[in-house]
Motif scaffolding. Structure first.
Motif, mmCIF file in Angstrom:
data_model
loop_
_atom_site.group_PDB
_atom_site.id
_atom_site.type_symbol
_atom_site.label_atom_id
_atom_site.label_comp_id
_atom_site.label_asym_id
_atom_site.label_seq_id
_atom_site.Cartn_x
_atom_site.Cartn_y
_atom_site.Cartn_z
ATOM 1 N N PRO A 1 5.769 -5.193 -0.854
ATOM 2 C CA PRO A 1 4.652 -4.270 -0.596
ATOM 3 C C PRO A 1 4.325 -4.087 0.879
ATOM 4 N N TYR B 1 -0.432 5.302 -8.434
ATOM 5 C CA TYR B 1 -0.059 4.483 -7.274
ATOM 6 C C TYR B 1 0.365 3.084 -7.709
ATOM 7 N N PRO C 1 3.710 1.499 2.245
ATOM 8 C CA PRO C 1 2.462 1.276 1.517
ATOM 9 C C PRO C 1 2.014 2.551 0.819
ATOM 10 N N ASN C 2 1.281 2.392 -0.269
ATOM 11 C CA ASN C 2 0.726 3.505 -1.041
ATOM 12 C C ASN C 2 1.794 4.364 -1.729
ATOM 13 N N GLU C 3 2.863 3.704 -2.188
ATOM 14 C CA GLU C 3 3.847 4.403 -3.009
ATOM 15 C C GLU C 3 3.158 4.945 -4.263
ATOM 16 N N SER C 4 3.588 6.139 -4.683
ATOM 17 C CA SER C 4 2.994 6.737 -5.874
ATOM 18 C C SER C 4 4.002 7.655 -6.543
ATOM 19 N N ASP D 1 -0.389 -5.650 2.625
ATOM 20 C CA ASP D 1 -1.304 -5.368 1.517
ATOM 21 C C ASP D 1 -2.543 -4.612 1.982
ATOM 22 N N PRO E 1 -1.144 -3.128 -4.802
ATOM 23 C CA PRO E 1 0.237 -2.653 -4.890
ATOM 24 C C PRO E 1 0.906 -2.865 -6.242
ATOM 25 N N ARG F 1 3.597 -0.182 -6.319
ATOM 26 C CA ARG F 1 4.955 -0.420 -5.836
ATOM 27 C C ARG F 1 5.948 -0.284 -6.989
ATOM 28 N N TRP G 1 -2.574 -0.790 1.839
ATOM 29 C CA TRP G 1 -2.646 -0.117 0.547
ATOM 30 C C TRP G 1 -4.094 0.257 0.230
ATOM 31 N N ARG G 2 -4.267 1.452 -0.288
ATOM 32 C CA ARG G 2 -5.599 1.879 -0.719
ATOM 33 C C ARG G 2 -5.925 1.341 -2.113
#
Length: 448
Positions: free
Chosen positions: A94, A115, A420-423, A97, A104, A117, A100-101
């Motif tokens: 991730p 959203y 970060p913030n994969e969606s 951390d 993860p 990981r 990330w909003r």
């Protein structure tokens, strides 16, 4: 009920299923996460596909120690074409951390996107496989094979070596590599080229030790300044990569990537220019691209008034189709040594190398996929390149030269894979699932 309606109904519980999968922290690096997490993810995949007719699904240990899920599902007759479904269950770490909003490893919906990981890369693609097969039920008109690996993100080559020593196990007429995506949400695309890559570490040495800049500065050769001069020679004033011996004038003939869309996708700051004198598509998919990944030198905090005797940089060179990775490596090494000023000592160590890939188009599978995606998305299927490397595609191509290889998936630019913030946009999962189901029907009819 038609396929679209079935998949619409199946999407209702799909979010919870993906949430369960994303919660498994399947980072294939035992230094950061316990290996039991990858084992859990592999078993999750095995159980899901075993429940869909892959009765021989099993875990196969690959040479790098990771487990791949391998299985098959016979079609209506042995003469039906065989399709291999590929994806991977391991994910990137991730990273920070705090960046990330949302948590993860907790699938969270924000503004219609999911959203977490791995939500897109590549667990969302695995979910699309499952939805497509559930929608077809007992009416799958082809023979299916499956391989879902567990070390793709680590690049340790476990499945590549496994394929080379298990030719018949994964042999297929068409291989669907579901680990790429569209240029934008709702715009279907097949990836037809992948850039290769060369990673090197270049080290410059000039003196036996650090020297006081007040006493020796001006005449003593500064290793860091020498390295900077070498790195500056790798691009011209327009940002074109200028490694001597590499063609930086090739052009892309597939779908364009509008500059304004790229600026938004990449988050380019106001007033900052895009690089290169070609189109965005040319620069991304048709031309070599050099990136400085890191530099070893004194940090600003704690630095002293000293002349640096040794400095290093890690470089990544992306190699487009039409160029050999070995030739690109030689060109980069020769360029760096020729650009070195003041007779500094230069070493260039190779870290990794991978060849570019170009898929064949125009076959029965490509035609069937184009029609399927156009129907599912309501827009014509485009062809794209990818800047990333997937060495497995070259292994598949070399091992099964008669197979068609098609790359597709849910990983469009807003997915922020590896960051970060994969969606994932759930609409992409739905449309891909419908595309896969329609493809299997159309492909069987074309080959029948």
């Amino acid at each position: 009920m038609d396929l679209r309606a079935r998949i619409t109904d199946l999407m209702r519980p799909a979010r919870e299923e993906l949430a369960e999968f994303v919660a498994i922290r399947s980072v294939a690096d035992a230094r950061q996460f316990p290996p039991e997490e990858c084992a859990r993810a592999a078993q999750w995949v095995l159980d899901k596909f075993a429940g869909l007719g892959f009765s021989d699904a099993h875990l196969a240990r690959t040479p790098d120690g990771s487990d791949a899920v391998v299985g098959s599902r016979p079609g209506p007759n042995p003469d039906a074409p065989t399709v291999l479904l590929y994806a991977h269950y391991d994910v990137q770490p991730p990273l920070d951390d705090s960046a990330w909003r949302t948590p993860p490893f907790e699938l969270t919906e924000v503004d219609g996107r999911w959203y977490g990981r791995g939500a897109a890369d590549c667990k969302g693609n695995i979910l699309a496989h499952l939805l497509a097969l559930r929608a077809l039920g007992n009416d799958v008109p082809v023979n299916l094979k499956l391989v879902v690996e567990g070390s793709e993100e680590q690049g340790t080559g476990g499945l590549e070596a496994f394929v080379a020593s298990h030719h018949d196990l994964l042999r297929a007429d068409t291989i669907l590599v579901c680990d790429t995506g569209n240029a934008a949400v709702g715009h279907p695309a097949a990836t037809v080229t992948l850039r290769g890559m060369v990673n090197v570490v270049v080290t410059v040495e000039t003196m036996a030790s650090e020297l006081h800049s007040g006493m020796f500065g001006g005449a003593a050769p500064d290793a860091l300044a020498g390295l900077i001069a070498m790195l500056a020679s790798l691009r011209d004033q327009h940002g074109n990569t200028t490694v001597t011996g590499l063609d930086n004038t090739q052009t892309w003939t597939g779908a364009p990537y509008p500059p304004e869309q790229f600026r938004a996708d990449a988050g380019v700051l106001e007033g900052v220019s895009l690089l290169g004198d070609g189109s965005v598509s040319d620069m991304l998919w048709a031309r070599p691209a050099i990136t400085v990944l890191g530099i070893d030198c004194p940090p600003v905090t704690g630095s002293t008034a000293s002349i640096v005797p040794r400095a290093s940089a890690r470089l990544n060179l992306r190699v487009p189709p039409g160029m050999a990775a070995d030739d690109a490596h030689s060109a980069l090494v020769n360029h760096l040594k020729a650009a070195a000023p003041w007779g500094v000592h230069v070493t260039v160590d190779l870290e990794a190398i991978g060849s570019p890939f170009q898929a064949a188009v125009g076959g029965a599978a490509f035609e069937a996929m184009s029609a399927a995606m156009s129907e599912a998305y309501g827009k014509p299927m485009a062809t794209l390149g990818q800047g990333g490397s997937i060495p497995l595609c070259n292994v598949f191509s070399d091992t099964y030269p008669d197979a068609e290889i098609i790359l597709l998936g849910v990983e469009e630019p807003l997915a922020l894979i590896h960051a970060p913030n994969e969606s994932v946009d759930p609409g992409e999962i739905k449309a891909l699932a419908e595309s896969l189901a329609l493809f299997l029907q159309r492909y069987a009819a074309l080959r029948g």
